[in-house]
Structures are given as C-alpha cells and as structure tokens.
Scaffold this motif. Structure first.
Motif, PDB file in Angstrom:
ATOM      1  N   ILE A  77      -2.253  10.074 -24.853  1.00 33.91           N
ATOM      2  CA  ILE A  77      -3.492   9.717 -24.148  1.00 33.91           C
ATOM      3  C   ILE A  77      -3.440   8.259 -23.708  1.00 33.91           C
ATOM      4  N   VAL A  78      -2.996   7.378 -24.612  1.00 27.66           N
ATOM      5  CA  VAL A  78      -2.884   5.953 -24.273  1.00 27.66           C
ATOM      6  C   VAL A  78      -1.935   5.770 -23.087  1.00 27.66           C
ATOM      7  N   GLN A  79      -0.806   6.458 -23.119  1.00 23.98           N
ATOM      8  CA  GLN A  79       0.154   6.368 -22.015  1.00 23.98           C
ATOM      9  C   GLN A  79      -0.453   6.921 -20.722  1.00 23.98           C
ATOM     10  N   GLN A  80      -1.195   8.003 -20.836  1.00 19.38           N
ATOM     11  CA  GLN A  80      -1.788   8.597 -19.636  1.00 19.38           C
ATOM     12  C   GLN A  80      -2.898   7.713 -19.086  1.00 19.38           C
ATOM     13  N   VAL A  81      -3.647   7.054 -19.949  1.00 17.20           N
ATOM     14  CA  VAL A  81      -4.669   6.100 -19.490  1.00 17.20           C
ATOM     15  C   VAL A  81      -3.992   4.985 -18.691  1.00 17.20           C
ATOM     16  N   ALA A  82      -2.857   4.496 -19.188  1.00 13.80           N
ATOM     17  CA  ALA A  82      -2.108   3.470 -18.467  1.00 13.80           C
ATOM     18  C   ALA A  82      -1.616   4.008 -17.122  1.00 13.80           C
ATOM     19  N   GLU A  83      -1.156   5.253 -17.119  1.00 15.54           N
ATOM     20  CA  GLU A  83      -0.688   5.867 -15.873  1.00 15.54           C
ATOM     21  C   GLU A  83      -1.828   6.002 -14.866  1.00 15.54           C
ATOM     22  N   VAL A  84      -2.990   6.401 -15.324  1.00 15.03           N
ATOM     23  CA  VAL A  84      -4.157   6.497 -14.440  1.00 15.03           C
ATOM     24  C   VAL A  84      -4.468   5.112 -13.861  1.00 15.03           C
ATOM     25  N   GLY A  85      -4.385   4.085 -14.682  1.00 15.26           N
ATOM     26  CA  GLY A  85      -4.614   2.717 -14.201  1.00 15.26           C
ATOM     27  C   GLY A  85      -3.604   2.321 -13.136  1.00 15.26           C
ATOM     28  N   ARG A  86      -2.328   2.660 -13.356  1.00  9.25           N
ATOM     29  CA  ARG A  86      -1.296   2.354 -12.356  1.00  9.25           C
ATOM     30  C   ARG A  86      -1.556   3.112 -11.058  1.00  9.25           C
ATOM     31  N   GLN A  87      -1.939   4.370 -11.198  1.00  8.04           N
ATOM     32  CA  GLN A  87      -2.206   5.172 -10.003  1.00  8.04           C
ATOM     33  C   GLN A  87      -3.420   4.637  -9.235  1.00  8.04           C
ATOM     34  N   ARG A  88      -4.429   4.178  -9.954  1.00  4.18           N
ATOM     35  CA  ARG A  88      -5.607   3.585  -9.286  1.00  4.18           C
ATOM     36  C   ARG A  88      -5.218   2.302  -8.563  1.00  4.18           C
ATOM     37  N   HIS A  89      -4.392   1.499  -9.218  1.00  6.76           N
ATOM     38  CA  HIS A  89      -3.931   0.250  -8.596  1.00  6.76           C
ATOM     39  C   HIS A  89      -3.149   0.553  -7.322  1.00  6.76           C
ATOM     40  N   ARG A  90      -2.255   1.533  -7.408  1.00 10.02           N
ATOM     41  CA  ARG A  90      -1.478   1.931  -6.213  1.00 10.02           C
ATOM     42  C   ARG A  90      -2.402   2.463  -5.122  1.00 10.02           C
ATOM     43  N   LEU A  91      -3.416   3.209  -5.507  1.00  8.01           N
ATOM     44  CA  LEU A  91      -4.372   3.721  -4.527  1.00  8.01           C
ATOM     45  C   LEU A  91      -5.080   2.560  -3.827  1.00  8.01           C
ATOM     46  N   ASP A  92      -5.489   1.561  -4.593  1.00  8.06           N
ATOM     47  CA  ASP A  92      -6.124   0.380  -3.994  1.00  8.06           C
ATOM     48  C   ASP A  92      -5.173  -0.301  -3.009  1.00  8.06           C
ATOM     49  N   GLN A  93      -3.899  -0.417  -3.391  1.00  9.25           N
ATOM     50  CA  GLN A  93      -2.913  -1.022  -2.501  1.00  9.25           C
ATOM     51  C   GLN A  93      -2.754  -0.192  -1.227  1.00  9.25           C
ATOM     52  N   MET A  94      -2.660   1.117  -1.393  1.00  9.29           N
ATOM     53  CA  MET A  94      -2.498   1.993  -0.236  1.00  9.29           C
ATOM     54  C   MET A  94      -3.730   1.930   0.665  1.00  9.29           C
ATOM     55  N   ARG A  95      -4.904   1.841   0.069  1.00  8.36           N
ATOM     56  CA  ARG A  95      -6.139   1.744   0.852  1.00  8.36           C
ATOM     57  C   ARG A  95      -6.154   0.435   1.643  1.00  8.36           C
ATOM     58  N   ASP A  96      -5.763  -0.661   1.001  1.00  7.72           N
ATOM     59  CA  ASP A  96      -5.701  -1.952   1.692  1.00  7.72           C
ATOM     60  C   ASP A  96      -4.697  -1.909   2.840  1.00  7.72           C
ATOM     61  N   HIS A  97      -3.547  -1.298   2.581  1.00  7.50           N
ATOM     62  CA  HIS A  97      -2.518  -1.185   3.613  1.00  7.50           C
ATOM     63  C   HIS A  97      -3.042  -0.369   4.798  1.00  7.50           C
ATOM     64  N   TRP A  98      -3.733   0.734   4.510  1.00  4.52           N
ATOM     65  CA  TRP A  98      -4.285   1.549   5.580  1.00  4.52           C
ATOM     66  C   TRP A  98      -5.345   0.777   6.357  1.00  4.52           C
ATOM     67  N   LYS A  99      -6.211   0.042   5.648  1.00  5.51           N
ATOM     68  CA  LYS A  99      -7.253  -0.739   6.326  1.00  5.51           C
ATOM     69  C   LYS A  99      -6.636  -1.760   7.278  1.00  5.51           C
ATOM     70  N   GLN A 100      -5.579  -2.423   6.824  1.00  8.73           N
ATOM     71  CA  GLN A 100      -4.907  -3.407   7.679  1.00  8.73           C
ATOM     72  C   GLN A 100      -4.279  -2.732   8.894  1.00  8.73           C
ATOM     73  N   ALA A 101      -3.605  -1.616   8.685  1.00  4.77           N
ATOM     74  CA  ALA A 101      -2.964  -0.895   9.791  1.00  4.77           C
ATOM     75  C   ALA A 101      -4.023  -0.377  10.764  1.00  4.77           C
ATOM     76  N   HIS A 102      -5.116   0.131  10.222  1.00  6.44           N
ATOM     77  CA  HIS A 102      -6.189   0.644  11.070  1.00  6.44           C
ATOM     78  C   HIS A 102      -6.840  -0.487  11.867  1.00  6.44           C
ATOM     79  N   ALA A 103      -7.024  -1.635  11.228  1.00  2.00           N
ATOM     80  CA  ALA A 103      -7.617  -2.781  11.918  1.00  2.00           C
ATOM     81  C   ALA A 103      -6.706  -3.246  13.058  1.00  2.00           C
ATOM     82  N   ARG A 104      -5.408  -3.270  12.806  1.00  2.00           N
ATOM     83  CA  ARG A 104      -4.463  -3.672  13.860  1.00  2.00           C
ATOM     84  C   ARG A 104      -4.503  -2.661  15.010  1.00  2.00           C
ATOM     85  N   GLU A 105      -4.526  -1.394  14.678  1.00  2.00           N
ATOM     86  CA  GLU A 105      -4.597  -0.360  15.713  1.00  2.00           C
ATOM     87  C   GLU A 105      -5.872  -0.533  16.540  1.00  2.00           C
TER      88      GLU A 105
END
Length: 141
Positions: A77-105
């Motif tokens: 469970i502890v490991q999976q909680v950490a994995e969920v945190g990593r996945q959320r962080h990656r999602l935030d990064q991907m969202r930021d990347h999409w926002k930047q790409a969309h803004a440029r478009e």
C-alpha cells in the motif's frame, strides 16, 4: 510572393500536431493514474477484508503469519501510494505541457488570422483602386 499567412501555416500545422500529441499523452497519463488509484483501492480493500477475516481462535503461528502478511500488504500500500503520487505528478507535467502546446497553437492561429484579415483588407483596397481607376477611364472617354 506567398502571403505571410500561408508561410506561417506549416508552423501552425506543426503546433497543432504537437498539441494533439500532448493531448494524447495527457489522456494516456490520466488512464495510468486511474489504474494506479484503482490498484491502491484494491489493496486497501483487500487489507480490510484480510485483517477483518479470521477473527477468533487461531494458533500463534497462524496469527504471526497473518500479521506478516498484513505487514506485506501495508508495504504494498505504501509503495502504491508513492506510485499514485508519481502518476499525479506526471499528470500535472503532461497537463502543463499540453497547456503550453495548446497556447502556442492558439497564438499561431491568432497571428495567421490577423495576417489573413490584413491580406483581405489589402486585397479589398487593391480591388477598389482598380475599380476607381476603371471608372475614371470611362469618364474620360
């Protein structure tokens, strides 16, 4: 000479493709986060069920085995909680990347639209000048 709006179109097309790619990656990351959260929920549910089951008279060795197994589930469970945190962080990064790409478009689209409008007005002025010139030639005849 090619109008500026047409010369900018390849950059706009590329920006559109990058925004589409970023959106696809964002969707994939959202699915990865959902999967990780689902796995965490399953582990927590399994721990509750396992910890609650087997109440009553049991041997010491069975009790120790149960405690070790629950400890392993807790570690998972502890490991999976950490994995969920990593996945959320990656999602935030991907969202930021999409926002930047969309803004440029969007920015390139706006620039092209402005150039097209400018080109249209210039063409209207040129046509009006031609009409005025023809009308003046007719009057002179």
């Amino acid at each position: 000479m090619t109008p500026r709006s047409e010369r900018l179109q390849p950059a706009a097309d590329q920006a559109h493709q990058k925004a589409e790619d970023a959106l696809a990656k964002l969707a994939t990351q959202q699915q990865a986060l959902a999967k990780a959260e689902h796995q965490l929920g399953e582990l927590e549910r399994y721990r509750r069920e396992y910890a609650g089951a087997g109440e009553g008279a049991v041997s010491v060795s069975a009790l120790l085995n149960r405690q070790h197994f629950i400890a392993r589930i807790d570690q998972a469970i502890v490991q999976q909680v950490a994995e969920v945190g990593r996945q959320r962080h990656r999602l935030d990064q991907m969202r930021d990347h999409w926002k930047q790409a969309h803004a440029r478009e969007s920015a390139l689209g706006s620039v092209i639209a402005q150039h097209q409008e400018h080109e249209r007005r210039a063409e209207d002025r040129r046509e009006q000048a031609e009409i005025d010139e023809r009308m003046q030639h007719r009057r002179l005849r």
